[in-house]
Write a protein that holds these residues in place. Structure first.
Motif, PDB file in Angstrom:
ATOM      1  N   LYS A 181       0.888  -1.169   0.000  1.00 33.85           N
ATOM      2  CA  LYS A 181       0.000   0.000   0.000  1.00 33.85           C
ATOM      3  C   LYS A 181       0.923   1.215   0.000  1.00 33.85           C
ATOM      4  O   LYS A 181       1.567   1.510   1.008  1.00 33.85           O
ATOM      5  N   GLU A 228      -2.453   0.548  -4.148  1.00 30.07           N
ATOM      6  CA  GLU A 228      -1.843  -0.773  -4.035  1.00 30.07           C
ATOM      7  C   GLU A 228      -0.985  -1.028  -5.266  1.00 30.07           C
ATOM      8  O   GLU A 228      -1.390  -0.730  -6.386  1.00 30.07           O
ATOM      9  N   TYR A 231       2.288  -0.975   4.527  1.00 31.82           N
ATOM     10  CA  TYR A 231       2.378   0.348   3.918  1.00 31.82           C
ATOM     11  C   TYR A 231       3.826   0.699   3.581  1.00 31.82           C
ATOM     12  O   TYR A 231       4.738   0.444   4.368  1.00 31.82           O
TER      13      TYR A 231
END
Length: 447
Positions: A11, A20, A53
């Motif tokens: 992400k 994404e 992330y």
């Protein structure tokens, strides 16, 4: 030869969005960003981040790494390692070392030290004094982050308190002038009052009354007034009061601002209510002030009057911090815990991930014209951080990397952890371990 890296299933938090996708790193740089990248290569290191992330590495525009001269507290090697553990891939270090960085020769000596020892990307501020304008004018703005002026008390002769000198400096340079704003006369008067009452053992909770709202506002408002008069490019470090936030504007884009502001993690996290428990461990200059000030700093950060989040990482030994008020130094270590503290604020609903990246990565790059860093973009340096937002851990002595060995966050459990940090395309930190990879480079500037 560097191994190429493919980061899969990320992400990606960048430029106001979360998307994404995959990131391909070749050499120092980000080669490709796409929804799905497949590369058939025997020498490719594939890292599947499984939906975690990926953020640009933080650019911390204000640290004190204590080298040269104060290396019993910290040095560039130890603190740059701690920075990587905290998701900071680039730092700008301050001039109040020993000797102070107030000549071009001393500045280049620091660059030479960092070239040998820094694990993160680096630059330094050049220090202004009441009598070094000639040296200031020798500084090459393409190779140095900027100029730092202490308009409040500092070590040695770094207090710049001659109004004519300040105006001359403001009028003579196009560099970003970063300032520490606290009015010295106000602080001295306040200090004398409490010293007369308590002697050396002034209670720590008097610190924000000594280094008061008035002291901060008086100094910062004067600096802004002078910047407007001279057209100087002014950056006000570590705002600590709500009153000061009213001095700044959010009406124009950052790239067009001549007067900008920064807030530090500790002023967003702590308040004067914490002195009872934390004591000198949260004694900073400017002082941590009231919860109302903290709320107003958050408001100004989110509405873009404040442009940058930094740390003002400034370690001292526990022995030094254990002294009575009058001899306990101000400052504390923060680089290792900066990003996880901000991610905690995200969990608390105070700030979005996109805003963290804007204030701690994009905006320092814009403000200081840092070349090809601060963003996740094809052709940019691969300074990247992977964060797992659901992997709690507790700060304790065994996992603190600062040379001073303590943290104001000790005992705090963070929900998020930094799992990987990449510097110039090399994996430099992986799950609580700094790898033996000195990939840091000297920052360059588009000026």
């Amino acid at each position: 030869m560097k191994q190429n890296i493919l980061i899969k299933n990320a992400k990606i938090v960048n430029e106001g969005k979360i998307v994404e996708g995959d990131i391909l790193i070749e050499g120092d740089y980000i080669k490709k960003i796409d929804t799905s990248i497949s590369v058939k290569s025997a020498d490719m290191n594939v890292i599947d981040v499984e939906g975690n992330y990926v953020l640009p590495g933080m650019i911390d525009d204000q640290v004190h790494f204590r080298e040269p001269g104060l290396t019993h507290k910290a040095n560039i090697e130890t603190e740059s390692k701690a920075a990587l553990a905290g998701g900071i891939t680039s730092f700008i270090e301050m001039p109040n070392t020993n000797p102070q960085t107030t000549t071009v020769d001393k500045l280049e000596e620091k660059f030479a030290i960092a070239a040998q020892s820094s694990y993160a990307n680096y630059s330094f501020m050049f220090g202004g004094t009441n009598d070094n304008l000639e040296e200031i004018l020798k500084v090459n703005p393409k190779t140095v982050a900027g100029l730092k002026l202490f308009l409040g008390s500092s070590t040695g002769n770094m207090l710049v308190d001659d109004p004519k000198v300040i105006e001359k400096i403001f009028s003579s340079t196009d560099m970003v002038i970063s300032v520490h704003c606290e009015d010295e006369a106000t602080i001295k008067d306040n200090f004398a009052k409490y010293k007369a009452e308590y002697g050396d053992d002034i209670p720590m909770d008097k610190h924000p009354l000594i280094r008061s709202e008035e002291a901060c506002y008086l100094s910062s408002s004067k600096a802004i007034e002078l910047a407007r008069k001279t057209g100087a490019r002014l950056h006000v470090f570590h705002l600590s009061t709500g009153k000061e936030t009213k001095l700044f504007s959010n009406k124009i884009p950052l790239k067009d601002k001549k007067i900008t502001a920064e807030v530090c993690i500790h002023h967003l996290w702590f308040s004067d209510e914490d002195y009872a428990k934390k004591g000198s461990h949260i004694k900073w200059n400017p002082a941590v002030k009231t919860s109302k000030d903290r709320d107003q700093l958050w408001k100004a950060l989110l509405d873009d009057r404040i442009d940058v989040i930094a740390t003002d990482h400034a370690p001292h030994t526990l022995e030094e911090k254990s002294n009575p008020y009058t001899s306990a130094p101000s400052g504390g270590p923060l680089v290792q815990h900066a990003l996880v503290a901000l991610l905690e604020c995200y969990h608390q609903g105070k700030i979005k991930l996109e805003k963290i990246v804007e204030k701690a990565c994009h905006n320092p790059a814009i403000l200081f014209n840092v070349e090809k860093r601060g963003y996740i973009r094809e052709g940019y340096y691969a300074d990247l951080v992977i964060a797992d937002l659901n992997s709690p851990w507790t700060v304790n002595k065994s996992n603190i990397l600062y040379k001073c060995g303590w943290s104001p966050f000790e005992g705090n459990t963070f929900k998020s952890r930094i799992t990987h940090t990449f510097v110039n395309g090399q994996l430099a930190y992986n799950n609580f371990k700094v790898l033996n990879v000195k990939a840091g480079q000297r920052l360059t500037f588009n000026r």
